[in-house]
Design a protein around this motif. Structure first.
Motif, PDB file in Angstrom:
ATOM      1  N   GLY A   1     -23.857 -49.461  66.880  1.00 48.21           N
ATOM      2  CA  GLY A   1     -25.139 -50.080  67.194  1.00 48.21           C
ATOM      3  C   GLY A   1     -26.337 -49.193  66.946  1.00 48.21           C
ATOM      4  N   ASN A   2     -26.150 -48.060  66.315  1.00 50.99           N
ATOM      5  CA  ASN A   2     -27.227 -47.132  65.997  1.00 50.99           C
ATOM      6  C   ASN A   2     -27.128 -46.735  64.533  1.00 50.99           C
TER       7      ASN A   2
ATOM      8  N   LEU B   1     -27.343 -56.461  64.685  1.00 46.02           N
ATOM      9  CA  LEU B   1     -28.041 -55.397  63.989  1.00 46.02           C
ATOM     10  C   LEU B   1     -29.352 -55.890  63.420  1.00 46.02           C
TER      11      LEU B   1
ATOM     12  N   CYS C   1     -31.079 -55.509  70.024  1.00 46.45           N
ATOM     13  CA  CYS C   1     -29.654 -55.197  70.106  1.00 46.45           C
ATOM     14  C   CYS C   1     -29.310 -54.747  71.517  1.00 46.45           C
TER      15      CYS C   1
ATOM     16  N   HIS D   1     -33.148 -48.406  64.904  1.00 45.33           N
ATOM     17  CA  HIS D   1     -32.576 -48.372  66.249  1.00 45.33           C
ATOM     18  C   HIS D   1     -31.254 -49.134  66.370  1.00 45.33           C
ATOM     19  N   CYS D   2     -31.167 -50.314  65.800  1.00 47.90           N
ATOM     20  CA  CYS D   2     -29.939 -51.115  65.879  1.00 47.90           C
ATOM     21  C   CYS D   2     -29.169 -51.091  64.568  1.00 47.90           C
TER      22      CYS D   2
END
Length: 108
Positions: A60-61, A11, A107, A36-37
């Motif tokens: 992951g978002n 992250l 990521c 984004h990550c």
């Protein structure tokens, strides 16, 4: 415009300070927080901060309600803390870290 990025193993986050605040914002330094990550790191000037409570991410978002890949907002500082706020109602506390993140790994 200045751009700074940070990342963890999975992250990461960045900020980009701009010359004018996003619409509807006033107090603090305007930033584009990279989401984004997920949300983990924030840079203000030469200082780096990490989100208190660990990374904020979902698969992951960023969680629902956050922009992707960035979220416009503003940062205010108080001592070793920095607070990100925006017009969407987000309020995230970051604590200063002694060194920048080790890398800006993307990521997956």
């Amino acid at each position: 415009m200045s751009v700074a990025c940070g990342a963890a193993v999975v992250l990461g986050g960045c900020t980009s300070a701009s010359g004018s605040p996003p619409a509807g914002t006033s107090a603090g330094t305007p930033v584009e927080l990279s989401t984004h990550c997920g949300i983990r790191f924030l840079q203000v000037g030469d200082d780096w901060f990490e989100r208190v409570g660990g990374p904020l991410a979902r698969d992951g978002n960023p969680p629902p309600g956050w922009g992707n890949p960035t979220q416009p907002g503003r940062v205010t500082r108080a001592g070793r803390d920095a607070v990100f706020t925006d017009d969407a109602g987000h309020h995230e506390l970051f604590g200063r870290v002694s060194a920048p993140p080790a890398s800006a790994t993307a990521c997956a």
